[in-house]
Design a protein around this motif. Structure first.
Motif, short mmCIF file in Angstrom:
data_model
loop_
_atom_site.label_atom_id
_atom_site.label_comp_id
_atom_site.label_asym_id
_atom_site.label_seq_id
_atom_site.Cartn_x
_atom_site.Cartn_y
_atom_site.Cartn_z
N GLY A 1 -51.44 8.40 16.38
CA GLY A 1 -52.11 8.23 15.25
C GLY A 1 -53.16 7.19 15.23
N ILE A 2 -53.24 6.38 14.22
CA ILE A 2 -54.30 5.32 14.30
C ILE A 2 -53.94 4.03 15.26
N VAL A 3 -54.43 4.40 16.38
CA VAL A 3 -54.43 3.22 17.34
C VAL A 3 -55.83 3.04 18.07
N GLU B 1 -61.47 4.06 8.28
CA GLU B 1 -61.01 4.20 9.65
C GLU B 1 -60.88 5.37 10.43
N PHE B 2 -60.88 5.36 11.89
CA PHE B 2 -60.75 6.66 12.69
C PHE B 2 -59.59 6.81 12.78
N TRP B 3 -59.06 8.12 12.85
CA TRP B 3 -57.74 8.57 13.21
C TRP B 3 -57.92 9.63 14.36
N PHE C 1 -61.18 -1.59 16.63
CA PHE C 1 -62.08 -1.71 15.55
C PHE C 1 -63.43 -1.29 15.59
N GLY C 2 -63.67 -0.31 14.97
CA GLY C 2 -64.98 0.38 14.90
C GLY C 2 -65.36 1.49 16.05
N TYR C 3 -64.39 1.64 16.90
CA TYR C 3 -64.45 2.93 17.69
C TYR C 3 -63.28 4.02 17.50
N GLY C 4 -63.98 5.30 17.73
CA GLY C 4 -63.18 6.32 17.29
C GLY C 4 -62.49 6.88 18.57
N GLN D 1 -64.31 -1.99 7.06
CA GLN D 1 -62.95 -1.92 7.01
C GLN D 1 -62.61 -1.05 5.76
N MET E 1 -65.76 -8.24 13.24
CA MET E 1 -67.23 -8.02 13.58
C MET E 1 -67.62 -9.47 14.22
N VAL F 1 -66.69 2.13 8.10
CA VAL F 1 -65.74 1.79 9.19
C VAL F 1 -65.87 0.12 9.36
N ASN F 2 -67.01 -0.27 9.69
CA ASN F 2 -67.40 -1.74 9.84
C ASN F 2 -66.85 -2.73 8.92
N PRO G 1 -67.02 9.02 17.04
CA PRO G 1 -67.15 10.72 17.07
C PRO G 1 -68.01 11.26 15.86
N MET H 1 -60.80 12.25 13.46
CA MET H 1 -61.19 12.22 12.32
C MET H 1 -61.28 10.83 11.30
N TYR H 2 -61.91 10.97 10.34
CA TYR H 2 -62.30 9.78 9.37
C TYR H 2 -61.28 9.68 8.11
#
Lengths: 77, 381, 436
Positions: free
Chosen positions: C69-71, A55-57, C74-77, A52, B14, A49-50, C208, A64-65
């Motif tokens: 959805g995806i909002v 990403e998370f959803w 960065f890097g946080y779920g 890029q 980052m 994720v870091n 998560p 979810m990933y």
């Protein structure tokens, strides 16, 4: 058995690409590495994720990933 | 409206990033009297509705003036709270779990002056901005969810139903004239972001129609396996259908298994379920959280359905009034609403409140249902 | 002149209770006036359009928000909830209307300096509308656009020393009662425990890895003001083991009418004069008290319901051997019915750095992450695999305090190792004694 981060990373990416769905629960990934600790798997995912690559959803209640940019529900609807 | 950057560079997310720092430390925000006497409080007393006094072992006193308000608050109103706290409280203020604001001062005289000031402030529309109350054996502020203001699956509005409920019950917010506290909670759909299942009175939004399937777009905007997996009762399966002469991938829903949770809609916007006639409210009653005298208990469904009647939900207001009036007249001192209903029997509860008992109120969902049926000759005529 | 006519919402301006409609309207005017010359980063008429969109929902009886959805940052779920209007052409100011959850300080005390900073930020980069607080405890900022999310996060972390709260399948923002800061009933420092665990588990909060949400709540005493037993997967409720402390002079004061009973919580004259026998002794659930000029408590039989202490707070005080009980598995009804937390640890001392509590939490997480199905709360896992399984994974010995009553069915699933000689038997040996 300690997880090899480089191999694990490739295995995760291949797994994601091999499926028709694009969003995965965390435990879909832990199942790929039955001998590894959950925290080890999480570390690999966090790195992805870091960087890029993934990403998370989030539905708000579950998260979810997925591969970055994959799937049908995007932020810019 | 030019975009003003903080310095964050989206191409290098980052760089200079700070994460995982958590909230501010609570001690930074303690008023001096709180910091000094933490863990050293001797007792408390409610001086009058909305004013609490806490006495420390060393003799210090702190007077708290509690006022209600909407959970949805503008920063204009927030700044007014700050102005008041600066004027009276040395720049400190706190919120309670139930969305009340608490101002702390050091004498009863100041507390009374502050109470008068708070009660004098009104919105242009005429309602109070900061009504003082919400203490003791009365009805305090309602905890609630987002509703039509911000949620994608609500079966009703939250801010509106809460406003109506508190208007109706307002006299019990500013007084402490009930047998015990009555905690009212509100959630907009059965997912209950605001878990309301242990409240004296719970107002719950409820859908009654399964989702509509938008075959035209479903396969383009949804991932079918995710929609299938989202259903808690397994009522959704993938299928194909004819749409405008073409075979399309879609889902089929076993409608009699749908519990109207909207989880599929969250995963798949082609499955909307909101409906003006289908949606409305469920009223539950008799739950509690405190261990005082009796154990914590779940709220029970006492009205299966009230239609949505925006903007003033008159039937909701009437039902709340019926429940609270009967309880206020009949319950013993210290007796919570659910304890009262259990003492007199739920058959008597419906008689006293004038609510109709219907078959929908008899549990038929899975195993716990049996334990709510009556297996004794003991009941009341 | 308002941008949208809102005849239905206008009817929510009357009546005594503070009107959110009046408040949003006053803020809409404030934004238009813009006396502070703020360079608003989202549309100036966001509040007008919110009222317009809400009015439309009042007409239609249906929501006009879509899920996002995806909002996120960065890097946080978690920490951001994406929201879009389904009528953006009518209400462009709320076309994007995302929520940001900010982790509140334990106990919800604030300085006005901090609140004003937040207000300024939210005016500048958001709608200026907030929830104080969200159902889980966060400071909720309602309504901003996608490009603002990282900017807001940057300001929060760099300038406000504040992080986001949780959402999705992770640890949700922990919440507590005000505890020892202003309450004589608190049996431990709820704020310190809440703050410590929030910080120790930042990774679980932001990234998560759980099957579903997990909530911590901390109540200082069995009165349960923060509702942990109903609303948190892991609930810590203060309690004590020794005797209730009694000040007999103060008891007499209550009996004589010198002090207001129930800490002054009743103001209805119909209740009349305080009667200690009727109002305290007879209401004690274990009937472990008596009064004959002096109050006697058989503390061994006391279940610490707090009624007597609540009723005479000057006279009765919690004991000195303090700690907490731990409850696991509360959740709202979906899917299999509502659950309250079930008692797992009757007593644990609550002392920094809280290793004993963390050990229980981590064992529960390991079990749930291994065995939990997607979207299964830990309370449901306990039901599916059984309470004894939870004892096994946490290494806690069964105790009669774990149940209200023993089971009323004999269907005990014995394991092979429980039974002498095991389960592997030789049919020939059996047949020597028992012919077919």
């Amino acid at each position: 058995m300690a997880l090899d981060p480089t191999a694990a990373r490739e295995q995760i990416l291949e797994f994601c690409k091999s499926k028709t769905k694009t969003k995965f629960y965390f435990n879909d990934f832990t199942k790929l590495f039955p001998d590894a600790g959950q925290r080890e798997v999480k570390k690999v995912l966090t790195t992805l994720v870091n960087e890029q690559v993934m990403e998370f959803w989030s539905s708000g209640s579950t998260t979810m990933y997925g591969l970055k940019g994959a799937g049908k529900q995007h932020s810019e609807e | 409206m030019a975009f003003i950057s903080t310095g964050y560079d989206p191409s290098k997310p980052m760089e200079g990033r700070i994460t995982d720092i958590g909230p501010r430390h609570f001690e930074e925000f303690y008023p001096p009297v709180i910091k000094k006497n933490k863990g050293q409080w001797a007792y408390h007393e409610i001086c009058e509705a909305g004013i609490l006094m806490h006495k420390a072992k060393g003799g210090d006193e702190v007077y708290t003036v509690r006022c209600g308000g909407a959970r949805l608050i503008s920063v204009t109103l927030l700044r007014e709270v700050c102005d008041i706290a600066d004027k009276y409280c040395g720049g400190y203020v706190r919120w309670t779990t139930r969305n009340n604001v608490e101002f702390m001062v050091d004498t009863l005289a100041k507390a009374k002056e502050l109470k008068a000031d708070l009660n004098s402030r009104k919105f242009a529309g005429g309602s109070f901005k900061f009504p003082v109350g919400g203490t003791g054996a009365g009805i305090t502020n309602i905890v609630h969810t987002q509703g039509w203001v911000h949620c994608h699956t609500p079966a009703t509005d939250a801010s509106g139903t809460v406003k109506v409920a508190m208007d109706e019950l307002f006299e019990h917010f500013t007084k402490m004239d009930l047998p015990a506290p009555v905690r009212v909670s509100m959630a907009c759909c059965l997912n209950m972001c605001g878990a309301v299942h242990c409240s004296d009175i719970a107002i719950l939004g409820y859908h009654r129609k399964p989702p509509i399937i938008d075959n035209k777009v479903l396969d383009n905007i949804c991932e079918i396996p995710l929609a299938v997996a989202a259903c808690p009762t397994g009522a959704i399966r993938p299928t194909k259908t004819e749409h405008e002469g073409k075979t399309v991938n879609t889902v089929a829903i076993k409608q009699d298994r749908c519990m109207f949770c909207g989880n599929c809609y969250t995963m798949c916007p082609a499955l909307p379920l909101s409906d003006k006639e289908g949606d409305g409210l469920v009223i539950m009653a008799g739950g509690k959280i405190s261990n005082r005298i009796s154990r914590p208990k779940f709220s029970k469904v006492v009205v299966a359905f009230i239609p949505n009647e925006p903007p003033r939900w008159p039937t909701l207001a009437k039902v709340l009034r019926q429940i609270v009036t009967a309880y206020a007249a009949e319950a013993n001192k210290y007796e919570r609403l659910g304890d009262w209903a259990e003492r007199i029997g739920w058959e008597r509860f419906f008689e006293k409140t004038g609510l109709e008992f219907t078959s929908h109120l008899i549990d038929d969902f899975r195993d716990p249902a049996y334990y709510t049926w009556r297996q004794t000759t003991q009941f009341k005529w | 002149m308002a941008k949208h006519q809102t005849p239905l919402l206008d009817q929510l301006e009357s009546g005594p209770w503070p009107s959110f409609v009046s408040d949003i309207k006053q803020h809409a005017e404030f934004r238009h006036a813009n006396e502070g010359k703020v360079e608003y980063q989202i549309p100036v008429d966001v509040c007008d359009d919110l009222l317009g969109a809400l009015e439309l929902s009042y007409v239609d009886g249906e929501t006009h928000w879509k899920h996002g959805g995806i909002v996120g940052v960065f890097g946080y779920g978690g920490g951001v909830i994406g929201r879009y209007s389904d009528s953006p052409e009518k209400f462009p100011g709320v076309a994007h209307f995302h929520t940001i959850r900010i982790n509140q300080p334990a106990g919800k005390y604030y300085t006005t300096k901090y609140l004003r900073q937040l207000a300024d930020l939210w005016d500048f980069r958001g709608s200026g509308l907030m929830n104080l607080h969200g159902a889980t405890g966060d400071l909720v900022c309602l309504g901003t656009t996608t490009p603002q999310l990282e900017e807001i996060f940057y300001t929060l972390t760099h300038d406000f020393n504040t992080d986001l709260g949780g959402s999705g399948g992770n640890l949700r923002t922990p919440a507590d009662c005000l505890g020892q800061s202003r309450c004589e009933f608190a049996c431990y420092d709820t704020q310190d425990l809440c703050h410590t665990l929030t910080n120790d588990y930042q990774d679980e909060l932001h990234r998560p890895a759980f099957p579903y949400k997990f909530k911590f709540k901390f109540d200082g005493c069995p009165n349960g003001c923060v509702a942990s037993i109903a609303r948190s997967d892991f609930s810590v409720i203060g309690t004590w083991k020794d005797e209730i402390k009694v000040d007999q002079d103060a008891v007499k004061g209550y009996v004589k009418g010198d002090f207001k009973p129930n800490a002054g919580a009743h103001d209805n004259p119909k209740w009349g004069k305080f009667d200690i026998v009727k109002e305290v002794i007879d209401l004690c659930p274990t009937k472990c008290m008596s009064y004959d000029g002096a109050l006697k408590i058989n503390n061994k039989e006391c279940t610490r319901c707090m009624h007597c202490i609540n009723t005479m707070p000057r006279a009765l005080h919690i004991g000195d051997e303090r700690g907490a009980s731990l409850f696991v598995g509360a959740k709202a009804p979906i899917l299999d019915g509502a659950q309250m937390g079930s008692l797992l640890v009757p007593f644990v001392p609550v002392e920094s750095p809280y290793d004993e509590i963390k050990e229980v939490i981590e064992k529960l997480w390991d079990w749930w992450m291994e065995e939990g199905k997607n979207r299964e709360r830990i309370g449901e896992l306990i039901k599916r695999q059984g309470f004894p399984k939870m004892l096994e994974v946490t290494g806690i010995k069964a105790d009669a305090r774990h149940v209200l009553e023993p089971r009323s069915n004999p269907y005990i699933f014995w394991k092979e190792e429980d039974v002498p000689g095991g389960w592997q038997r030789d049919i020939n040996v059996y047949r020597k004694k028992h012919a077919l």
